[in-house]
Design a protein around this motif. Structure first.
Motif, PDB file in Angstrom:
ATOM      1  N   ASN A   1      18.688  61.357   9.365  1.00  0.00           N
ATOM      2  CA  ASN A   1      18.077  62.120  10.442  1.00  0.00           C
ATOM      3  C   ASN A   1      16.735  62.695   9.999  1.00  0.00           C
ATOM      4  O   ASN A   1      16.424  63.855  10.246  1.00  0.00           O
ATOM      5  CB  ASN A   1      19.025  63.227  10.913  1.00  0.00           C
ATOM      6  CG  ASN A   1      18.649  63.756  12.278  1.00  0.00           C
ATOM      7  OD1 ASN A   1      18.050  63.049  13.067  1.00  0.00           O
ATOM      8  ND2 ASN A   1      19.003  64.993  12.547  1.00  0.00           N
ATOM      9  N   THR A   2      15.944  61.869   9.332  1.00  0.00           N
ATOM     10  CA  THR A   2      14.684  62.343   8.735  1.00  0.00           C
ATOM     11  C   THR A   2      13.579  62.585   9.759  1.00  0.00           C
ATOM     12  O   THR A   2      12.529  63.086   9.402  1.00  0.00           O
ATOM     13  CB  THR A   2      14.178  61.335   7.680  1.00  0.00           C
ATOM     14  OG1 THR A   2      14.016  60.059   8.307  1.00  0.00           O
ATOM     15  CG2 THR A   2      15.139  61.232   6.520  1.00  0.00           C
ATOM     16  N   ASN A   3      13.812  62.236  11.008  1.00  0.00           N
ATOM     17  CA  ASN A   3      12.802  62.460  12.039  1.00  0.00           C
ATOM     18  C   ASN A   3      12.916  63.826  12.700  1.00  0.00           C
ATOM     19  O   ASN A   3      12.246  64.092  13.693  1.00  0.00           O
ATOM     20  CB  ASN A   3      12.887  61.366  13.122  1.00  0.00           C
ATOM     21  CG  ASN A   3      12.508  60.020  12.563  1.00  0.00           C
ATOM     22  OD1 ASN A   3      11.679  59.922  11.668  1.00  0.00           O
ATOM     23  ND2 ASN A   3      13.132  58.979  13.072  1.00  0.00           N
ATOM     24  N   SER A   4      13.770  64.681  12.175  1.00  0.00           N
ATOM     25  CA  SER A   4      13.908  66.018  12.745  1.00  0.00           C
ATOM     26  C   SER A   4      13.878  67.047  11.622  1.00  0.00           C
ATOM     27  O   SER A   4      13.750  66.718  10.456  1.00  0.00           O
ATOM     28  CB  SER A   4      15.216  66.133  13.526  1.00  0.00           C
ATOM     29  OG  SER A   4      16.299  66.279  12.628  1.00  0.00           O
ATOM     30  N   ASN A   5      14.026  68.295  11.990  1.00  0.00           N
ATOM     31  CA  ASN A   5      14.045  69.372  11.002  1.00  0.00           C
ATOM     32  C   ASN A   5      15.429  69.582  10.398  1.00  0.00           C
ATOM     33  O   ASN A   5      15.598  70.454   9.556  1.00  0.00           O
ATOM     34  CB  ASN A   5      13.570  70.684  11.637  1.00  0.00           C
ATOM     35  CG  ASN A   5      12.107  70.633  11.985  1.00  0.00           C
ATOM     36  OD1 ASN A   5      11.336  69.954  11.320  1.00  0.00           O
ATOM     37  ND2 ASN A   5      11.718  71.347  13.019  1.00  0.00           N
ATOM     38  N   PHE A   6      16.426  68.822  10.847  1.00  0.00           N
ATOM     39  CA  PHE A   6      17.793  69.012  10.392  1.00  0.00           C
ATOM     40  C   PHE A   6      18.307  67.733   9.750  1.00  0.00           C
ATOM     41  O   PHE A   6      18.694  66.793  10.447  1.00  0.00           O
ATOM     42  CB  PHE A   6      18.694  69.418  11.570  1.00  0.00           C
ATOM     43  CG  PHE A   6      18.223  70.654  12.260  1.00  0.00           C
ATOM     44  CD1 PHE A   6      18.469  71.906  11.724  1.00  0.00           C
ATOM     45  CD2 PHE A   6      17.507  70.570  13.445  1.00  0.00           C
ATOM     46  CE1 PHE A   6      18.015  73.042  12.347  1.00  0.00           C
ATOM     47  CE2 PHE A   6      17.051  71.705  14.084  1.00  0.00           C
ATOM     48  CZ  PHE A   6      17.305  72.944  13.535  1.00  0.00           C
TER      49      PHE A   6
END
Length: 88
Positions: A67-72
């Motif tokens: 999930n590297t495209n978000s802040n989490f």
């Protein structure tokens, strides 16, 4: 001297290997080094963010996050990932 130059040139040749690995229950993937491994230059994984943990001399443990495209960031437990190593 020509033989020495050839040996040095072969030792400095960039090589690459891609391994398909499954992330274990501790969110770690073990990447074994190839037999002709001398030095790692770069690890690339399009599936996850890799955080180096332990280098055993025969391979490297990476903590894997998705999930590297978000802040989490999320764990990758049980997921299959591809890691490419560029090495000498």
């Amino acid at each position: 001297m020509a033989a020495d130059a050839k040996a040095v040139g072969e030792a400095l040749t960039l090589k690459k290997i891609t391994e398909t690995l499954t992330v274990d229950q501790y969110n770690i993937a073990f990447f074994p080094y190839p037999k002709d491994f001398k030095m790692a230059l770069q690890y690339i994984c399009p599936d996850a963010l890799l955080v180096p943990q332990v280098d055993y001399g025969s391979g490297m443990n990476f903590r894997c996050f998705g999930n590297t495209n978000s802040n989490f960031l999320s764990t990758m437990i049980g997921k299959t990932i591809n890691i490419t190593l560029y090495y000498l």
